[in-house]
Design an enzyme around this catalytic site. Structure first.
Site, PDB file in Angstrom:
ATOM      1  N   GLU A   6     101.246  13.625  50.324  1.00  0.00           N
ATOM      2  CA  GLU A   6     101.704  14.816  51.067  1.00  0.00           C
ATOM      3  C   GLU A   6     101.130  14.834  52.483  1.00  0.00           C
ATOM      4  O   GLU A   6     100.357  15.718  52.852  1.00  0.00           O
ATOM      5  CB  GLU A   6     101.309  16.093  50.328  1.00  0.00           C
TER       6      GLU A   6
ATOM      7  N   GLU B  63     105.839  15.167  41.575  1.00  0.00           N
ATOM      8  CA  GLU B  63     104.940  16.163  40.979  1.00  0.00           C
ATOM      9  C   GLU B  63     105.722  17.419  40.642  1.00  0.00           C
ATOM     10  O   GLU B  63     106.550  17.888  41.432  1.00  0.00           O
ATOM     11  CB  GLU B  63     103.858  16.590  41.983  1.00  0.00           C
TER      12      GLU B  63
HETATM   13  C1  GAL Z   1     100.183  18.950  45.446  1.00  0.00           C
HETATM   14  C2  GAL Z   1      99.197  17.807  45.556  1.00  0.00           C
HETATM   15  C3  GAL Z   1      98.435  17.600  44.272  1.00  0.00           C
HETATM   16  C4  GAL Z   1      97.970  18.908  43.716  1.00  0.00           C
HETATM   17  C5  GAL Z   1      99.156  19.806  43.522  1.00  0.00           C
HETATM   18  C6  GAL Z   1      98.816  21.144  42.933  1.00  0.00           C
HETATM   19  O1  GAL Z   1     100.401  19.512  46.676  1.00  0.00           O
HETATM   20  O2  GAL Z   1      99.842  16.630  45.926  1.00  0.00           O
HETATM   21  O3  GAL Z   1      97.359  16.735  44.527  1.00  0.00           O
HETATM   22  O4  GAL Z   1      97.051  19.474  44.601  1.00  0.00           O
HETATM   23  O5  GAL Z   1      99.748  20.051  44.755  1.00  0.00           O
HETATM   24  O6  GAL Z   1      99.952  21.972  42.834  1.00  0.00           O
END
Ligand code: GAL
Length: 654
Positions: free
Chosen positions: A153, A305
């Site tokens: 990110e 994710e």
């Molecule tokens: C994303 C990030 C992850 C974790 C996640 C939590 O932004 O890539 O490492 O922090 O959010 O929602």
């Protein structure tokens, strides 16, 4: 060029970020056993492992990762290996304080959190390249490796001195002469004229409003610097493994990266997506990001994710009710994902995210979260062969451009209520509720394959983009633009007449006298609906008024203009009205909904020859599905009618 298919090999990738360095080694075999039970076939390793891999400058501690790579491979689980460069170890900041970014007030972002690196720092780039090089050399030929994940990110800014020096280099490259910069930035205003390159700075803390073009260029510069960091690491891993795809995960509709440019540099486009389970439009806001990501990927993409349960960064963080994780995962697949992954595998017991869910929650394998993950893994496995690689056809494109967003979001504008992502969401929602599948496109892309193109708001349009839109309409396409489109050129200079003359002619706008922004909650009557947010005092060419304002200052003036195949909407119609208006225009343009007569909150998407039907409602629902299908999830025949439980889903093959 390698692609997602090289990593999926016909399976939907299912898994998530795996941070085993947070756990004693005894937990690893149990992790792998649970992964196999849940049919996890892919994990992302190493995202935040820099301090573990390089505990001292130049040291290399690969033993633990060797063991994990082997363990995962022995159990048939592929690895998306991350370069760890999103979170430098504390020693880097201590030895090289210049690697720490500064905000616009000059405050340092210290280590102790994450992403405390300056994209412009020579030292950061050097150390990042070195660890990337050694990681690629060590694991490039490891059989577990399926994909590279660069950083995480990318989202940092830096207003510090090294960034200032790079900003000047970037500007010299763009403008060549200071005269050209002064002209582009309009520095005649407020005595801002630059006589020496060393006077040019990032837009740091200032007494009052900043120069908007300076701010715009700083955004462009920041996106480009982050991209340079990405490309540098990508090129290193590519040199070692030319056939292994490379990605870096986007945040959804994130302001800081020109993701069109970025996507062109990636083998796999991936995104992190966390709709709020309580948001009544969570499913639609998810669909928007999925449509955007698919369009950037120009095909299958990766959900890098999502959360199996609650996140921990909202004011109040709600769990996902039973069935919602499955439903939203299938929605991503419906809209083109060939990988459904999570942050993270096992919920952390320590650290800032210990209340963020994992696929295995604090409740462990008996917990509902893991049990649902396991069921989902089995279902994705079942449909994998039929789904992967499948494309989605759309006759409609929504236009979006980061530069326009950046320029239109500046301070000193007429209404702070006008928000580019909100407008995209409103127009996308209208299409989503009308069951019209849409792509996204950049205003300079080839649009000829679309029957209908919509620009909810493109405040800044280049001449090339305007020519493209005009050619699109001349070629038979239908174009609908929302207010504040075509206002500024690429230097954020207002076009003569307030809206570009060629667009005024296209829409039948004789004169745009004034913009009339509305207060929060204020509405303006139009013939047949109410407008919100914005209105305009326009004098139309004869015959161009489609729908007039009613009453008030703008009585009788056009709210919606229409000439030939071009439409202009000078307000934001309330949601039902916008849906009805866009549905009518879509029908005239020949763009059809996926299915007719679908109830609200039921989503239908065609992917390849499969039809996904998803019930986002909390009540069971029965829908008409003409023809005979087999539901790949249940194996049952569906003839004419389909009943879906609350949060139910079907994947139908004719
Ligand atoms: C994303 C990030 C992850 C974790 C996640 C939590 O932004 O890539 O490492 O922090 O959010 O929602």
């Amino acid at each position: 060029m390698p692609q997602l298919g090289d990593a999926t090999r016909g399976r939907i990738l299912f898994g998530g970020d795996y941070n085993p360095e947070q756990w004693p080694q005894e937990v690893w075999p149990a992790d792998v056993r649970l992964m196999k039970e849940a049919r996890v076939n892919s994990v992302t390793l190493g995202v935040f492992s820099w301090a573990k891999l390089e505990p001292r400058p130049g040291a290399r501690e690969f033993g633990w990762l060797d063991r994990l790579m082997d363990l995962l491979h022995d159990n048939g689980i592929g690895v998306v290996l991350s370069t760890p460069t999103a979170s430098p170890p504390p020693w880097l900041g201590r030895l090289h304080p210049e690697t720490l970014p500064r905000d616009e007030d000059g405050r340092v972002e210290w280590w102790g959190g994450r992403q405390h690196f300056s994209h412009s720092s020579e030292a950061y780039r050097r150390y990042a390249a070195a660890i990337t090089e050694d990681l690629a050399a060590r694991y490039g030929s490891h059989p577990a490796l399926t994909m590279w994940h660069i950083n995480n990110e990318y989202c940092t800014y830096d207003w510090g001195d090294e960034a200032a020096a790079r900003f000047r280099r970037w500007l010299k490259n763009k403008y060549v002469t200071l005269d050209a910069l002064n002209t582009a930035w309009g520095t005649a205003f407020w005595s801002q004229g630059y006589g020496d390159w060393n006077e040019v700075l990032p837009p740091r803390h200032a007494h009052y409003l900043k120069n908007p073009t300076q701010v715009l260029d700083f955004r462009r510069f920041t996106s480009d610097m982050l991209l340079e960091c990405y490309v540098a690491e990508r090129d290193i891993v590519r040199r070692h493994t030319p056939h292994t795809p490379v990605t870096s995960n986007f945040m959804p509709l994130w302001v800081g990266q020109d993701a069109w440019r970025w996507a062109a540099e990636e083998d796999v486009v991936s995104v992190d997506l966390y709709p709020d389970p309580r948001d009544p439009f969570g499913a639609q806001s998810g669909a928007l990001v999925q449509d955007l990501t698919r369009s950037q990927a120009r095909g299958p993409w990766m959900l890098m994710e999502q959360a199996a349960g609650p996140v921990n960064w909202r004011g109040v963080n709600h769990p996902k009710p039973h069935g919602l994780n499955r439903l939203w995962s299938l929605q991503a697949v419906a809209r083109g994902a060939d990988a459904v992954c999570y942050f993270q595998w096992r919920q952390s017991r320590q650290g800032a995210e210990k209340f963020h869910s994992g696929m295995v929650s604090h409740a462990g394998a008996e917990g509902r979260t893991y049990q649902e993950v396991k069921r989902l893994g089995a279902e994705l496995h079942k449909i994998s062969g039929d789904v992967t690689g499948g494309h989605i056809q759309s006759d409609i494109a929504l236009l979006h451009d980061w530069h326009s967003w950046w320029a239109g979001a500046q301070d000193g504008r007429l209404s702070t209520h006008v928000d580019h992502p909100d407008l995209l969401r409103a127009w996308h929602r209208a299409l989503w509720e009308a069951h019209l599948t849409t792509d996204f496109a950049h205003p300079e892309h080839d649009l000829t394959r679309y029957k209908l193109v919509l620009a909810p708001q493109l405040y800044l349009l280049t001449d090339t983009a305007i020519d493209n839109l005009l050619a699109y309409v001349r070629g038979g396409g239908t174009l609908v633009c929302g207010f504040l489109t075509g206002i500024a050129d690429e230097d954020d200079r207002v076009r003569p007449g307030g809206v570009d003359a060629r667009l005024r002619e296209l829409f039948g706008i004789r004169t745009l006298h004034e913009w009339w922004p509305l207060d929060a909650g204020e509405t303006v009557e139009c013939d047949g609906f109410r407008g919100t947010l914005w209105s305009e005092e326009i004098e139309a060419e004869d015959g161009a008024t489609a729908i007039p304002y009613k009453g008030g200052e703008l009585d009788g003036l056009p709210a919606v203009l229409h000439q030939g195949r071009a439409w202009y909407v000078s307000t934001l119609p309330e949601p039902d009205a916008l849906r009805d208006l866009l549905s009518r225009i879509a029908a005239d343009a020949g763009a059809r909904p996926v299915l007719d007569g679908l109830p609200a909150r039921v989503e239908a998407v065609r992917r390849g020859d499969l039809l996904f039907v998803l019930n986002h409602g909390r009540e069971p629902v029965t829908v008409d599905v003409p023809g005979t299908h087999r539901d790949l999830l249940t194996g049952e025949r569906v003839t004419g009618r389909l009943t879906l439980a609350r949060y139910g889903a079907a994947v139908l093959r004719p």
